[in-house]
Design a protein around this motif. Sequence first.
Motif, PDB file in Angstrom:
ATOM      1  N   LEU A  37       0.827  -1.184   0.000  1.00  0.00           N
ATOM      2  CA  LEU A  37       0.000   0.000   0.000  1.00  0.00           C
ATOM      3  C   LEU A  37       0.876   1.254   0.000  1.00  0.00           C
ATOM      4  N   ASN A  38       0.552   2.210  -0.831  1.00  0.00           N
ATOM      5  CA  ASN A  38       1.250   3.496  -0.996  1.00  0.00           C
ATOM      6  C   ASN A  38       2.578   3.403  -1.743  1.00  0.00           C
ATOM      7  N   ASP A  39       2.959   2.225  -2.218  1.00  0.00           N
ATOM      8  CA  ASP A  39       4.152   2.117  -3.081  1.00  0.00           C
ATOM      9  C   ASP A  39       3.904   2.887  -4.376  1.00  0.00           C
ATOM     10  N   THR A  40       4.957   3.495  -4.898  1.00  0.00           N
ATOM     11  CA  THR A  40       4.911   4.087  -6.230  1.00  0.00           C
ATOM     12  C   THR A  40       5.662   3.130  -7.144  1.00  0.00           C
ATOM     13  N   VAL A  41       4.965   2.631  -8.168  1.00  0.00           N
ATOM     14  CA  VAL A  41       5.487   1.558  -9.008  1.00  0.00           C
ATOM     15  C   VAL A  41       5.271   1.916 -10.477  1.00  0.00           C
ATOM     16  N   CYS A  42       6.159   1.419 -11.345  1.00  0.00           N
ATOM     17  CA  CYS A  42       5.999   1.590 -12.785  1.00  0.00           C
ATOM     18  C   CYS A  42       5.227   0.400 -13.356  1.00  0.00           C
ATOM     19  N   PHE A  43       4.336   0.692 -14.291  1.00  0.00           N
ATOM     20  CA  PHE A  43       3.508  -0.320 -14.932  1.00  0.00           C
ATOM     21  C   PHE A  43       3.442  -0.043 -16.432  1.00  0.00           C
ATOM     22  N   LYS A  44       2.998  -1.057 -17.170  1.00  0.00           N
ATOM     23  CA  LYS A  44       2.708  -0.881 -18.586  1.00  0.00           C
ATOM     24  C   LYS A  44       1.189  -0.938 -18.746  1.00  0.00           C
ATOM     25  N   ILE A  45       0.645  -0.009 -19.520  1.00  0.00           N
ATOM     26  CA  ILE A  45      -0.791  -0.010 -19.776  1.00  0.00           C
ATOM     27  C   ILE A  45      -1.083  -1.061 -20.845  1.00  0.00           C
ATOM     28  N   ILE A  46      -1.927  -2.044 -20.501  1.00  0.00           N
ATOM     29  CA  ILE A  46      -2.271  -3.088 -21.473  1.00  0.00           C
ATOM     30  C   ILE A  46      -3.676  -2.894 -22.044  1.00  0.00           C
ATOM     31  N   ASP A  47      -4.473  -2.029 -21.404  1.00  0.00           N
ATOM     32  CA  ASP A  47      -5.772  -1.648 -21.939  1.00  0.00           C
ATOM     33  C   ASP A  47      -6.197  -0.364 -21.239  1.00  0.00           C
ATOM     34  N   PHE A  48      -6.966   0.455 -21.954  1.00  0.00           N
ATOM     35  CA  PHE A  48      -7.398   1.721 -21.357  1.00  0.00           C
ATOM     36  C   PHE A  48      -8.785   2.075 -21.846  1.00  0.00           C
ATOM     37  N   ASP A  49      -9.689   2.378 -20.911  1.00  0.00           N
ATOM     38  CA  ASP A  49     -11.048   2.795 -21.225  1.00  0.00           C
ATOM     39  C   ASP A  49     -11.122   4.308 -21.051  1.00  0.00           C
ATOM     40  N   GLU A  50     -11.227   5.025 -22.166  1.00  0.00           N
ATOM     41  CA  GLU A  50     -11.236   6.489 -22.127  1.00  0.00           C
ATOM     42  C   GLU A  50     -12.495   7.048 -21.470  1.00  0.00           C
ATOM     43  N   LYS A  51     -13.605   6.320 -21.557  1.00  0.00           N
ATOM     44  CA  LYS A  51     -14.863   6.800 -20.970  1.00  0.00           C
ATOM     45  C   LYS A  51     -14.806   6.806 -19.445  1.00  0.00           C
ATOM     46  N   THR A  52     -14.279   5.717 -18.881  1.00  0.00           N
ATOM     47  CA  THR A  52     -14.245   5.592 -17.422  1.00  0.00           C
ATOM     48  C   THR A  52     -12.908   6.018 -16.824  1.00  0.00           C
TER      49      THR A  52
END
Length: 122
Positions: free
Chosen positions: A52-67
């Motif tokens: 909890l509260n870690d700052t981590v790097c991720f790769k976006i594998i899908d993105f919903d622009e509406k939500t």
Amino acid sequence: MQYQIGQIVEGKITGIQPYGAFVSLDENTKGLVHISEISDGYVKDVANFVSLNDTVCFKIIDFDEKTHQARLSLKAIQPNRFRRERKHQKMGALPTMKIGFKSISEKMDQWIIEAKAMEGKE
């Protein structure tokens, strides 16, 4: 901020559940790292990988622009020998070619003729 699939982003872990971790990318954008996207290996407990509260790097594998919700992957940005080996195994074995002195001796006469022909052109 505009997010795109394949983009590497930094986010803060805001919640941990047995099925994954919730991430805040910015004030308006949230994401989820499903347990299957934490590591290539077996993940018994998500909390063994993030806190909890870690700052981590991720790769976006899908993105919903509406939500403004992202599906994120931690394993996609981590170099991992296991993943590379598995990828090569899926491809299957290369066709076997018999290379040795016999194949060289079969071609040798042709190469000599070609080499002599090239000498005359120089």
